[in-house]
Design an enzyme around this catalytic site. Structure first.
Site, short mmCIF file in Angstrom:
data_model
loop_
_atom_site.label_atom_id
_atom_site.label_comp_id
_atom_site.label_asym_id
_atom_site.label_seq_id
_atom_site.Cartn_x
_atom_site.Cartn_y
_atom_site.Cartn_z
N GLU A 50 39.45 29.73 44.15
CA GLU A 50 39.37 28.76 43.07
C GLU A 50 40.75 28.53 42.46
O GLU A 50 41.62 29.40 42.50
CB GLU A 50 38.40 29.26 41.98
CG GLU A 50 36.96 29.33 42.47
CD GLU A 50 35.98 29.76 41.40
OE1 GLU A 50 34.87 29.21 41.38
OE2 GLU A 50 36.33 30.65 40.59
N CYS A 99 46.70 26.24 37.99
CA CYS A 99 46.67 27.69 38.18
C CYS A 99 46.16 27.95 39.59
O CYS A 99 45.01 27.62 39.91
CB CYS A 99 45.77 28.35 37.14
SG CYS A 99 45.56 30.13 37.36
N CYS A 159 40.91 40.34 45.57
CA CYS A 159 42.00 41.09 44.95
C CYS A 159 41.69 42.57 45.09
O CYS A 159 40.53 42.97 45.00
CB CYS A 159 42.12 40.71 43.47
SG CYS A 159 43.48 41.53 42.60
N CYS A 170 40.99 45.43 38.33
CA CYS A 170 40.93 45.39 36.87
C CYS A 170 39.48 45.24 36.43
O CYS A 170 38.75 44.39 36.92
CB CYS A 170 41.79 44.24 36.34
SG CYS A 170 43.54 44.43 36.72
N CYS A 222 37.92 41.72 35.13
CA CYS A 222 38.28 40.50 35.86
C CYS A 222 37.32 40.25 37.01
O CYS A 222 36.90 41.18 37.72
CB CYS A 222 39.71 40.64 36.39
SG CYS A 222 40.32 39.17 37.25
N CYS A 266 40.87 32.31 32.07
CA CYS A 266 41.58 33.48 32.55
C CYS A 266 40.62 34.63 32.83
O CYS A 266 39.78 34.99 32.00
CB CYS A 266 42.61 33.90 31.51
SG CYS A 266 43.65 35.28 32.02
#
Length: 368
Positions: free
Chosen positions: A104, A117, A124, A128, A131, A352
């Site tokens: 995305e 962005c 990933c 975290c 996230c 975010c």
């Protein structure tokens, strides 16, 4: 299969030579592709035989272009933020049998221009806790051309929707899915392609790269890209608290990270942005604000406060806007510039920390 958008200008010249052409033809092809043109027949300063040769080579599968196809778009009607779902990998973006996986990217409008962005990895591995990026697991790194094609594909879509400004996207932040410094060489290639005067010719000062704190790459970045903006995801100012929500801190502890930040500013004379996600009851107390003042005092920096955007699976909630403003005031009273980020795209899970490989963005186009 060779991806033409991965090629540097010199590699594109060599590609032209391999086709039996003069090197300058490679520069021409480079410029057309970086303008977003995908039909070789539209490259009007190329000879007809070369256009025919390129068209047939593409049809045979000798090479591909980019590898991103818009699979879905959501628009937040409040602020015109758009979240793009891109299918990446496999064949060229125009082919329906593309295969591959999803990432995305988010298009945002600001008074100073428009920002995209972009994602740097499929998934990933940083883990975290708050996230969405790691929830589907890590698949692979994106190539320079796949990152660039997020920009070009988004621009083509926006032009088709009537936003025909020549430079629809004039700022890029590498803050989407993935850890950019875990894919450093490809991200570096992307930044150079985006900057090249024969292509998008975007100023390095209009680019920002965010990291969760991979210290060796911060030092390398200072050497390689002193004009590109650096953002560091901080989120807590104790090793115990930061390690609990950001496993990367166990390898690169907080004091070492802050030392790297000091050395970065000494080297580049550029301000660092520290991203600080405010999680209700976790890192938003008066003591947390005081610790920021103590740890960051005297550094050339800015603190960007982000009330956590909810991700259902994590169980965390964001601080209220009122609490975020109070937190910012406390930091500023300690002499450290701080702002509360304008909330964009939250209605479409495009804010975010909300971008993910397993997307909430449906295929097709939707407006909320």
């Amino acid at each position: 299969m060779k991806n033409l958008l991965d090629l540097t200008i010199e590699e594109m010249k060599q590609f032209a030579v391999e086709l039996g052409e003069k090197p300058f033809r490679g520069r021409q092809i480079f410029t057309w592709l970086h303008r977003g043109v995908r039909d070789f027949r539209e490259m009007t300063d190329l000879s007809l035989p070369l256009r025919d040769k390129l068209t047939k080579g593409f049809a045979r599968g000798d090479f591909r272009i980019g590898g991103c196809r818009v699979a879905g778009v959501q628009e937040d009607s409040r602020d015109k933020t758009r979240k793009f779902l891109f299918r990446v990998g496999g064949a060229d973006e125009e082919r329906e049998d593309n295969g591959g996986d999803f990432v995305e990217a988010v298009f945002m409008k600001y008074r100073y221009g428009n920002t995209l962005c972009v994602s740097s990895q499929i998934g990933c591995r940083m883990g975290c806790r708050f996230c969405a990026g790691a929830l589907g697991g890590f698949v692979r790194n994106l190539s320079p051309g796949e990152m660039l094609d997020q920009v070009l594909a988004a621009e083509r879509y926006l032009r088709e929707k009537g936003e025909a400004d020549e430079k629809i996207i004039n700022h890029v932040v590498v803050m989407g899915m993935g850890e950019p410094f875990d894919n450093y060489d490809n991200v570096a290639g992307f930044l150079r392609l985006l900057h090249h005067e024969a292509g998008k010719n975007m100023s390095y000062r209009n680019m920002t790269v965010s990291t969760s704190g991979i210290i060796p790459m911060i030092y390398r970045f200072a050497e390689d890209f002193p004009q590109v903006n650096l953002a560091i995801s901080l989120h807590c100012l104790t090793d115990e608290g930061r390690s609990a929500i950001m496993p990367v801190n166990r390898r690169y502890p907080l004091d070492e990270l802050l030392e790297a930040a000091h050395r970065y500013t000494d080297k580049t004379h550029r301000r660092i942005t520290f991203e600080y996600t405010l999680i209700r009851g976790e890192n938003d107390t008066a003591e947390d604000a005081a610790l920021i003042g103590k740890k960051l005092g005297g550094m050339l920096c800015h603190v960007n406060l982000i009330p956590l955007n909810r991700v259902e699976e994590t169980g965390y909630d964001g601080s209220t806007r009122k609490r975020a403003e109070e937190f910012a005031a406390a930091i500023e009273s300690a002499g450290i510039p701080a702002t509360v980020r304008r909330e964009l795209g939250g209605k479409i899970d495009g804010a975010c920390g909300q971008l993910r490989r397993i997307s909430s963005c449906p295929t097709g186009t939707d407006s909320l």
